[in-house]
Scaffold this active site. Structure first.
Site, PDB file in Angstrom:
ATOM      1  N   SER A  34       0.872  -1.180   0.000  1.00 13.23           N
ATOM      2  CA  SER A  34       0.000   0.000   0.000  1.00 13.23           C
ATOM      3  C   SER A  34       0.905   1.224   0.000  1.00 13.23           C
ATOM      4  CB  SER A  34      -0.847   0.011   1.275  1.00 13.23           C
ATOM      5  OG  SER A  34      -1.460   1.271   1.480  1.00 13.23           O
ATOM      6  N   TYR A  71      -2.726  -1.280  10.492  1.00 13.09           N
ATOM      7  CA  TYR A  71      -2.667  -1.471   9.034  1.00 13.09           C
ATOM      8  C   TYR A  71      -1.342  -0.951   8.478  1.00 13.09           C
ATOM      9  CZ  TYR A  71      -4.164  -1.191   4.100  1.00 13.09           C
ATOM     10  OH  TYR A  71      -4.266  -1.328   2.730  1.00 13.09           O
TER      11      TYR A  71
HETATM   12  P1  NAD Z   1     -11.226  -6.212  -0.372  1.00 12.85           P
HETATM   13  O1  NAD Z   1     -11.789  -6.140   0.992  1.00 12.85           O
HETATM   14  O2  NAD Z   1     -12.149  -6.247  -1.532  1.00 12.85           O
HETATM   15  O3  NAD Z   1     -10.259  -7.466  -0.522  1.00 12.85           O
HETATM   16  C1  NAD Z   1      -9.613  -8.107   0.522  1.00 12.85           C
HETATM   17  C2  NAD Z   1      -9.789  -9.592   0.325  1.00 12.85           C
HETATM   18  O4  NAD Z   1      -9.059 -10.315   1.304  1.00 12.85           O
HETATM   19  C3  NAD Z   1     -11.256 -10.033   0.461  1.00 12.85           C
HETATM   20  O5  NAD Z   1     -11.622 -10.767  -0.691  1.00 12.85           O
HETATM   21  C4  NAD Z   1     -11.251 -10.911   1.694  1.00 12.85           C
HETATM   22  O6  NAD Z   1     -12.203 -11.977   1.627  1.00 12.85           O
HETATM   23  C5  NAD Z   1      -9.826 -11.427   1.696  1.00 12.85           C
HETATM   24  N1  NAD Z   1      -9.391 -11.902   3.010  1.00 12.85           N
HETATM   25  C6  NAD Z   1      -9.545 -11.300   4.209  1.00 12.85           C
HETATM   26  N2  NAD Z   1      -9.044 -12.075   5.176  1.00 12.85           N
HETATM   27  C7  NAD Z   1      -8.535 -13.183   4.567  1.00 12.85           C
HETATM   28  C8  NAD Z   1      -7.876 -14.343   5.036  1.00 12.85           C
HETATM   29  N3  NAD Z   1      -7.637 -14.524   6.347  1.00 12.85           N
HETATM   30  N4  NAD Z   1      -7.504 -15.284   4.142  1.00 12.85           N
HETATM   31  C9  NAD Z   1      -7.745 -15.109   2.809  1.00 12.85           C
HETATM   32  N5  NAD Z   1      -8.374 -14.031   2.311  1.00 12.85           N
HETATM   33  C10 NAD Z   1      -8.758 -13.072   3.184  1.00 12.85           C
HETATM   34  O7  NAD Z   1     -10.220  -4.979  -0.495  1.00 12.85           O
HETATM   35  P2  NAD Z   1      -9.099  -4.643  -1.585  1.00 12.85           P
HETATM   36  O8  NAD Z   1      -9.043  -3.188  -1.649  1.00 12.85           O
HETATM   37  O9  NAD Z   1      -9.313  -5.417  -2.808  1.00 12.85           O
HETATM   38  O10 NAD Z   1      -7.783  -5.143  -0.840  1.00 12.85           O
HETATM   39  C11 NAD Z   1      -6.863  -6.059  -1.407  1.00 12.85           C
HETATM   40  C12 NAD Z   1      -5.464  -5.709  -0.945  1.00 12.85           C
HETATM   41  O11 NAD Z   1      -5.095  -4.446  -1.482  1.00 12.85           O
HETATM   42  C13 NAD Z   1      -5.302  -5.602   0.570  1.00 12.85           C
HETATM   43  O12 NAD Z   1      -4.060  -6.175   0.962  1.00 12.85           O
HETATM   44  C14 NAD Z   1      -5.287  -4.107   0.796  1.00 12.85           C
HETATM   45  O13 NAD Z   1      -4.583  -3.753   1.968  1.00 12.85           O
HETATM   46  C15 NAD Z   1      -4.578  -3.635  -0.445  1.00 12.85           C
HETATM   47  N6  NAD Z   1      -4.792  -2.227  -0.774  1.00 12.85           N
HETATM   48  C16 NAD Z   1      -5.996  -1.760  -1.188  1.00 12.85           C
HETATM   49  C17 NAD Z   1      -6.125  -0.411  -1.499  1.00 12.85           C
HETATM   50  C18 NAD Z   1      -7.403   0.184  -2.002  1.00 12.85           C
HETATM   51  O14 NAD Z   1      -7.453   1.402  -2.198  1.00 12.85           O
HETATM   52  N7  NAD Z   1      -8.428  -0.573  -2.252  1.00 12.85           N
HETATM   53  C19 NAD Z   1      -5.042   0.454  -1.355  1.00 12.85           C
HETATM   54  C20 NAD Z   1      -3.831  -0.059  -0.899  1.00 12.85           C
HETATM   55  C21 NAD Z   1      -3.710  -1.401  -0.623  1.00 12.85           C
END
Ligand code: NAD
Length: 270
Positions: free
Chosen positions: A155, A168
């Site tokens: 991130s 986080y």
């Molecule tokens: P999201 O909530 O849609 O996706 C997260 C996924 O992780 C979900 O599908 C959830 O079911 C899964 N998950 C949670 N706990 C789990 C576990 N114990 N085992 C397996 N799967 C598990 O959100 P996202 O935005 O798609 O996030 C995906 C990644 O991207 C994360 O690591 C998040 O920190 C990172 N991220 C997202 C953003 C953003 O702006 N959306 C920015 C920076 C980083």
């Protein structure tokens, strides 16, 4: 010359039933990989199945696999089952992640441990199994110039502090040094380890930050490029980092953030 960049390769994408993971799974599948759409619990199975249906209807290949990445026995079983079914694993996308936000003085140990357990320990457990398999299999030039690729979903908060989200931000800072350390350790084996640092990408994790015009306007103040990101932005970066096009890239974080890490507050204050 391969017809598609990731033709014949096996990719595990954790947390792939929604958001960035789903987008990356579709992009890797479109590039020729067979994708393992990991999801954590019974309740996420239908969403994972829907991602698989989209992949199959595009003529691409995958399976779904339930596994909580914070549980060592489940992660070991997932890798063992995938290797038994497909012979090996070429690409790991360490994507699963979540937030449990709190002012620091009120943050419970449970909130801290839960976020670190999934975001950091989960990435460690999956990366370790992937490395073990890459070392066992070694380099197979017909598959890829590299002996295996790991891409950690970090991130912008691996470098931007985030008040109210200390657990986080600590997990993402931890991912940065884990990624660099294992990249250094396994470069001699031609194993590549990198991170993607998304900025603000429209997914369920942050919908309150963009789902009203007022919220989106405020968010755009942090994004010099002037638009909120979409999962396809991350999918394209993941395909590049997983492919031989990035063969000489290891130990780096590719920020895909529309300039969020460029300290936009300083653009009119010099
Ligand atoms: P999201 O909530 O849609 O996706 C997260 C996924 O992780 C979900 O599908 C959830 O079911 C899964 N998950 C949670 N706990 C789990 C576990 N114990 N085992 C397996 N799967 C598990 O959100 P996202 O935005 O798609 O996030 C995906 C990644 O991207 C994360 O690591 C998040 O920190 C990172 N991220 C997202 C953003 C953003 O702006 N959306 C920015 C920076 C980083």
């Amino acid at each position: 010359m391969k017809e598609k960049k990731l033709q014949g390769q096996i990719a595990i994408v954790t947390g792939a039933s929604s958001g960035i993971g789903a987008g990356v799974a579709k992009a890797l599948a479109a590039a020729g990989a067979t994708v393992v759409i990991n999801h954590p619990v019974e309740a996420t199975q239908a969403a994972a199945q829907a991602v698989l249906e989209q992949i199959k209807s595009a003529g691409d290949k995958g399976i779904i696999y339930q596994c909580d990445v914070s549980k060592e026995d489940e992660v070991k079983k997932m890798f063992a089952d995938v290797i038994a079914q497909f012979g090996t694993v070429d690409i790991l996308i360490n994507n699963a992640g979540l937030q449990r936000d709190s002012p620091f003085q009120d943050m419970t140990l449970e909130q801290w441990n839960f976020v670190l357990g999934v975001n950091l320990t989960g990435q460690f457990l999956c990366a370790r199994e992937a490395i073990r398999e890459f070392l066992r299999r070694g380099l197979v030039p017909e598959r890829s110039i590299s002996a295996g690729k790991i891409i950690c979903m970090s991130s912008v908060h691996e470098v931007i502090p985030w008040a109210g989200h200390a657990n986080y931000a600590a997990s993402k800072g931890g991912i940065m040094m884990m990624m660099k350390s294992i990249a250094q350790e396994f470069a001699p084996w031609k194993i590549r380890v990198n991170s993607i640092g998304p900025g603000a990408i429209k997914t369920p994790i942050n919908h309150q930050a963009w789902d009203t015009p007022a919220a989106e306007k405020k968010l755009l103040e942090l994004i010099p490029y002037g638009r909120v990101g979409v999962v396809e932005d991350i999918g394209a970066a993941a395909v590049w980092l997983a492919s031989d096009d990035s063969e000489y890239v290891t130990g780096t974080t590719l920020f895909v953030d529309g300039g969020m890490t460029l300290y936009p507050g300083f653009s009119t204050n010099g």
